[in-house]
Structures are given as structure tokens and as C-alpha cells.
Scaffold this motif. Structure first.
Motif, PDB file in Angstrom:
ATOM      1  N   SER A  54       0.831  -1.192   0.000  1.00 33.23           N
ATOM      2  CA  SER A  54       0.000   0.000   0.000  1.00 33.23           C
ATOM      3  C   SER A  54       0.868   1.246   0.000  1.00 33.23           C
ATOM      4  CB  SER A  54      -0.893  -0.018   1.254  1.00 33.23           C
ATOM      5  OG  SER A  54      -1.806   1.050   1.226  1.00 33.23           O
ATOM      6  N   LEU A  55       0.242   2.355  -0.295  1.00 33.07           N
ATOM      7  CA  LEU A  55       0.907   3.656  -0.286  1.00 33.07           C
ATOM      8  C   LEU A  55      -0.016   4.638   0.417  1.00 33.07           C
ATOM      9  CD1 LEU A  55       3.296   5.428  -1.302  1.00 33.07           C
ATOM     10  CD2 LEU A  55       1.960   5.816  -3.370  1.00 33.07           C
ATOM     11  N   ASP A  56       0.527   5.383   1.361  1.00 38.30           N
ATOM     12  CA  ASP A  56      -0.258   6.350   2.111  1.00 38.30           C
ATOM     13  C   ASP A  56      -0.971   7.311   1.158  1.00 38.30           C
ATOM     14  OD1 ASP A  56      -1.254   7.668   4.395  1.00 38.30           O
ATOM     15  OD2 ASP A  56       0.387   9.127   4.315  1.00 38.30           O
ATOM     16  N   GLY A  57      -2.261   7.470   1.358  1.00 33.98           N
ATOM     17  CA  GLY A  57      -3.050   8.381   0.537  1.00 33.98           C
ATOM     18  C   GLY A  57      -3.591   7.787  -0.746  1.00 33.98           C
ATOM     19  N   CYS A  58      -3.287   6.551  -1.038  1.00 30.69           N
ATOM     20  CA  CYS A  58      -3.723   5.898  -2.280  1.00 30.69           C
ATOM     21  C   CYS A  58      -5.207   5.536  -2.176  1.00 30.69           C
ATOM     22  CB  CYS A  58      -2.877   4.648  -2.529  1.00 30.69           C
ATOM     23  SG  CYS A  58      -3.479   3.563  -3.829  1.00 30.69           S
ATOM     24  N   VAL A 111       4.009  -0.605  -7.885  1.00 33.23           N
ATOM     25  CA  VAL A 111       2.648  -0.121  -8.068  1.00 33.23           C
ATOM     26  C   VAL A 111       1.842  -0.412  -6.801  1.00 33.23           C
ATOM     27  CG1 VAL A 111       0.520  -0.447  -9.395  1.00 33.23           C
ATOM     28  CG2 VAL A 111       2.728  -0.548 -10.546  1.00 33.23           C
ATOM     29  N   ALA A 112       1.072   0.575  -6.383  1.00 29.46           N
ATOM     30  CA  ALA A 112       0.160   0.365  -5.260  1.00 29.46           C
ATOM     31  C   ALA A 112      -1.255   0.557  -5.764  1.00 29.46           C
ATOM     32  CB  ALA A 112       0.461   1.354  -4.136  1.00 29.46           C
ATOM     33  N   PRO A 113      -2.164  -0.297  -5.372  1.00 24.10           N
ATOM     34  CA  PRO A 113      -1.949  -1.473  -4.526  1.00 24.10           C
ATOM     35  C   PRO A 113      -1.427  -2.661  -5.336  1.00 24.10           C
ATOM     36  CG  PRO A 113      -4.268  -1.327  -5.118  1.00 24.10           C
ATOM     37  CD  PRO A 113      -3.588  -0.113  -5.703  1.00 24.10           C
ATOM     38  N   THR A 114      -0.681  -3.501  -4.675  1.00 19.09           N
ATOM     39  CA  THR A 114      -0.279  -4.791  -5.231  1.00 19.09           C
ATOM     40  C   THR A 114      -0.563  -5.836  -4.169  1.00 19.09           C
ATOM     41  OG1 THR A 114       1.436  -3.910  -6.694  1.00 19.09           O
ATOM     42  CG2 THR A 114       1.650  -6.205  -6.031  1.00 19.09           C
TER      43      THR A 114
END
Length: 153
Positions: A54-58, A111-114
Motif C-alpha cells: 500500500s501507499l499512504d493516501g492511495c 505499483v500500489a496497490p499490489t
């Protein structure tokens, strides 16, 4: 000198900020801490370990967590989250201490999400789900990957 009401007010503020942060980020999955232990729990249930990158804010990450992964996790599927750009400590599958970000780089995820699906020995047992899928198809693709992962045992 701190008074009881000051301490209670501060504790209430901290609780409200924590709740607001969780709601804003959609933080509904546990952070990975020990991949060997988390994998062992998944394998006891004859399931692959699902790891969400994940990536914060995604917003796509939040959608995947809320609509698909959180309900699966509540139903007993072992799912953990690792965060891009996070220095949070985690034990990798070899028992080596690393960070979430270093782990993701080692897996070559960009790439997020993966979603990654791990089986015995920490090997990937199903094709990765990279990026956002159309909402109508995300669930069926996820179910397919989980079924493929279960067949590997």
C-alpha cells in the motif's frame, strides 16, 4: 502540574486523532511484523498469506482494503499490509530484520496497490494483482488468486 481532567482531555484528543487518522487512511489491515509467523498462521488455515503493498493516501488502496480485503480478513483470511516508503521494522521470510520499504524493493513492487500471495517457504503461489482493477472484477480476480494459492499446498 497536570490535573485529572487535563489528562482525560489529552487522552480523548489522542483517541479522536487516532480514529480520524484511521478513517482517513482506511487503515483496516494489520501491518506486517513477522512474515514467518504470519505465513504460519495462514498455512494452518490452508490459505496463502496475502500481503497488500500500500501507499499512504492511495485511494485505490483504500478501496481494495475496505471493499474486499477487510471483509476477507474478518472472515479468517490472513492478510497483512506493507507500506511503501515506510521505515517500519518487519521480519522477512528468512527471519532477517528489514523495513517495509526495503521488503517492497526486494520484491520489485512499484505499483500500489499490489497483492502478493505466499505459500510454503515464502514463495509466491499465485499471480500478483497489481494496481486497480475494475470494481466489478476485483473480487473475482482475488478469489481466483486465492484458489490458485490453495491448490499449491
Amino acid at each position: 502540574m497536570w490535573r485529572r481532567r487535563d489528562c482525560l482531555a489529552l487522552a480523548g484528543l489522542a483517541l479522536n486523532l487516532g480514529t480520524a487518522w484511521a478513517q482517513r487512511t482506511g487503515a483496516t489491515l494489520p501491518a506486517a511484523q513477522s512474515l514467518p509467523d504470519e505465513l504460519a498462521r495462514a498455512l494452518q488455515n490452508n490459505q496463502p498469506l496475502v500481503v497488500m503493498v500500500s501507499l499512504d493516501g492511495c485511494i485505490f488502496c483504500r478501496q481494495a482494503r475496505q471493499s474486499h480485503l477487510s471483509p476477507l480478513q474478518k472472515a479468517g483470511t490472513v492478510i497483512v499490509q506493507v507500506d511503501m516508503r515506510s521505515s517500519q521494522a518487519v521480519l522477512d521470510f528468512n527471519g532477517k530484520l528489514t523495513t517495509h520499504d526495503q521488503l517492497i524493493r526486494g520484491w520489485r513492487v512499484s505499483v500500489a496497490p499490489t497483492l502478493l500471495f505466499f505459500g510454503v517457504g515464502g514463495t509466491e503461489v499465485a499471480e500478483r494483482m497489481e494496481g486497480a482493477y475494475l470494481p466489478d472484477f476485483y473480487g473475482p480476480y482475488l478469489d481466483q488468486r486465492l484458489a490458485t494459492g490453495r491448490k499449491s499446498f
